[in-house]
Write a protein that holds these residues in place. Structure first.
Motif, PDB file in Angstrom:
ATOM      1  N   ILE A 140       6.685  39.569  47.605  1.00 25.60           N
ATOM      2  CA  ILE A 140       5.831  39.865  48.756  1.00 25.60           C
ATOM      3  C   ILE A 140       5.921  38.692  49.731  1.00 25.60           C
ATOM      4  N   TYR A 141       6.069  39.019  50.999  1.00 17.03           N
ATOM      5  CA  TYR A 141       6.009  38.008  52.055  1.00 17.03           C
ATOM      6  C   TYR A 141       4.809  38.331  52.935  1.00 17.03           C
ATOM      7  N   THR A 142       4.000  37.313  53.242  1.00 16.18           N
ATOM      8  CA  THR A 142       2.902  37.527  54.181  1.00 16.18           C
ATOM      9  C   THR A 142       2.905  36.384  55.185  1.00 16.18           C
ATOM     10  N   SER A 143       2.157  36.592  56.263  1.00 18.24           N
ATOM     11  CA  SER A 143       1.947  35.488  57.186  1.00 18.24           C
ATOM     12  C   SER A 143       1.012  34.484  56.518  1.00 18.24           C
ATOM     13  N   SER A 144       0.682  33.424  57.230  1.00 17.90           N
ATOM     14  CA  SER A 144      -0.257  32.448  56.654  1.00 17.90           C
ATOM     15  C   SER A 144      -1.702  32.844  56.953  1.00 17.90           C
ATOM     16  N   LEU A 145      -1.909  34.006  57.562  1.00 20.31           N
ATOM     17  CA  LEU A 145      -3.254  34.397  57.996  1.00 20.31           C
ATOM     18  C   LEU A 145      -3.919  35.315  56.972  1.00 20.31           C
ATOM     19  N   ILE A 146      -5.227  35.104  56.792  1.00 17.35           N
ATOM     20  CA  ILE A 146      -5.958  35.759  55.702  1.00 17.35           C
ATOM     21  C   ILE A 146      -5.944  37.287  55.832  1.00 17.35           C
ATOM     22  N   ARG A 147      -5.936  37.824  57.040  1.00 20.06           N
ATOM     23  CA  ARG A 147      -5.991  39.292  57.167  1.00 20.06           C
ATOM     24  C   ARG A 147      -4.728  39.943  56.586  1.00 20.06           C
ATOM     25  N   ALA A 148      -3.587  39.271  56.733  1.00 20.49           N
ATOM     26  CA  ALA A 148      -2.347  39.815  56.153  1.00 20.49           C
ATOM     27  C   ALA A 148      -2.333  39.596  54.647  1.00 20.49           C
ATOM     28  N   GLN A 149      -2.859  38.461  54.216  1.00 24.58           N
ATOM     29  CA  GLN A 149      -2.867  38.175  52.771  1.00 24.58           C
ATOM     30  C   GLN A 149      -3.853  39.085  52.040  1.00 24.58           C
ATOM     31  N   MET A 150      -5.042  39.296  52.638  1.00 24.37           N
ATOM     32  CA  MET A 150      -6.009  40.235  52.027  1.00 24.37           C
ATOM     33  C   MET A 150      -5.373  41.618  51.902  1.00 24.37           C
ATOM     34  N   THR A 151      -4.683  42.036  52.946  1.00 26.15           N
ATOM     35  CA  THR A 151      -4.079  43.374  52.959  1.00 26.15           C
ATOM     36  C   THR A 151      -3.059  43.517  51.829  1.00 26.15           C
ATOM     37  N   ALA A 152      -2.207  42.510  51.667  1.00 26.06           N
ATOM     38  CA  ALA A 152      -1.188  42.583  50.608  1.00 26.06           C
ATOM     39  C   ALA A 152      -1.851  42.626  49.235  1.00 26.06           C
ATOM     40  N   MET A 153      -2.829  41.759  49.041  1.00 21.85           N
ATOM     41  CA  MET A 153      -3.469  41.665  47.718  1.00 21.85           C
ATOM     42  C   MET A 153      -4.248  42.943  47.394  1.00 21.85           C
ATOM     43  N   LEU A 154      -4.986  43.451  48.379  1.00 18.93           N
ATOM     44  CA  LEU A 154      -5.759  44.678  48.140  1.00 18.93           C
ATOM     45  C   LEU A 154      -4.823  45.856  47.893  1.00 18.93           C
TER      46      LEU A 154
END
Ligand code: 2PG
Length: 343
Positions: A140-154
């Motif tokens: 998984i690649y995400t940006s460093s921003l929490i909204r993208a990381q929350m989305t990937a994790m959820l």
């Protein structure tokens, strides 16, 4: 050895063991090596010259023809038949724009401000996870921003394979050492999550935090539309889409594409404009075409990467939408294996 070079005349794999995270040239491609201790294996063509630039590498014996990048959390599992079955030259690439954020809800220019998801955004991310729950994900690649990381994790909480996404902390040696996992079995049940600011939303300059409607009322709809949707006109002290594309597409080409080439199925969770840039590259859109492209929050888009080409497959809806599994035999087989394993 500095400036190590190897000339090879038969097909096979060159392995480079990284002494420090850096780039090297493989043929005419620049490849980013993972940090110390990670191995990079590159399938090389009939005849090519490999150089390591100024950095020091140990060149190890060429081995099998399989191309892969391996490391403490990236090693392919030999015992994991479900995942090894999916290893092929045909892989899945999933793109998701993050779910609704608190500033999307308030209609504020957000850019690189690090704002979390709303409840609706959380639900969108979970729904996105349902849609991709039968598609293989190895990295998984995400940006460093929490909204993208929350989305990937959820989204990954919904995946039927139930591997655990784990954020890699490579910011310094100690962060890396302190997050090391000591069980091979646990590593096999994990998915590495790599974060990079280069996948961040386009930096909106002096518009960040301003209300979109109020800004249009003040500067005129046409001006604000130009700032928001032209290709090469930046907002005041911010990035144009073209500038955003330069860093996001370079990151995709240097870091993500080699992983796809090595057989990894990849999920990218990022932002409206960083993903528009990447889609422009994948779909070969012109600057005129990309300015009309709009992405909804929380809707995953599936591409199949096959024989060096990206084939767009829309947004899968699992588990009811059978059609998505007709896209490729590999995906259908993967889903069948999940069914067998989970029933
Ligand atoms: O505010 C932002 O950061 C972006 C995405 O929400 O806005 P726009 O729709 O103008 O690209």
């Amino acid at each position: 050895m500095a400036n190590a070079m190897l000339q090879q005349t038969v097909g096979g794999t060159l392995q480079l063991l990284s002494n420090s995270g850096t780039h090297c040239n493989v043929g005419n491609r620049s490849v980013r090596l993972l940090p110390k201790g990670f191995k990079l294996e590159v399938e090389f063509p009939k005849r090519a010259i490999y150089s390591s630039g100024k950095r020091k590498f140990n060149v190890i014996q060429p081995s099998t023809s399989q191309t892969s990048v391996v490391g403490p959390l990236l090693a392919p599992s030999s015992s994991d038949t479900l995942d090894s079955h999916m290893k092929s030259n045909e892989v899945a690439l999933i793109l998701i724009r993050h779910g609704e954020s608190l500033w999307n809800e308030k209609n504020l220019f957000t850019g690189c401000v690090d704002v979390p998801l709303t409840n609706k955004g959380v639900e969108e991310a979970i729904e996105a996870g349902h849609r991709i729950s039968n598609i293989p994900v190895d990295m998984i690649y995400t940006s460093s921003l929490i909204r993208a990381q929350m989305t990937a994790m959820l989204a990954m909480t919904q995946h039927r394979r139930k591997k655990v996404p784990i954020i890699l902390h490579n910011e310094d040696e100690r962060a890396r050492a302190w997050s090391k996992i000591y069980s091979e079995d646990t590593i096999e049940q994990s998915i590495p999550v790599i974060t990079s600011w280069k996948l961040n939303e386009r930096m909106y300059g002096e518009l960040q935090g301003l209300n979109k409607q109020e800004t249009a009322d003040k500067f005129g709809h046409e001006k604000v539309h130009e700032w928001r949707r032209s290709y090469d006109i930046p907002p005041p002290n911010g990035e144009s889409l073209e500038m955003c594309a330069q860093r996001a597409v370079a990151y995709f080409r240097d870091n993500i594409e080699p992983q796809l080439l090595s057989g990894k199925n990849i999920l990218i969770s990022a932002h409206g404009n960083s993903l528009r840039s990447i889609i422009m590259y994948l779909d070969k859109l012109t600057s005129q075409e990309v300015i009309t492209l709009e992405l909804s929050t929380g809707i995953p888009m599936l591409y199949i990467f096959k024989e060096g080409k990206f084939i767009r497959r829309g947004s899968p809806v699992a588990p009811t939408e059978a059609g998505v599994y007709a896209y490729t035999r590999r995906l259908a087989q993967y889903r069948q294996k999940l069914d067998d394993m989970l029933t």
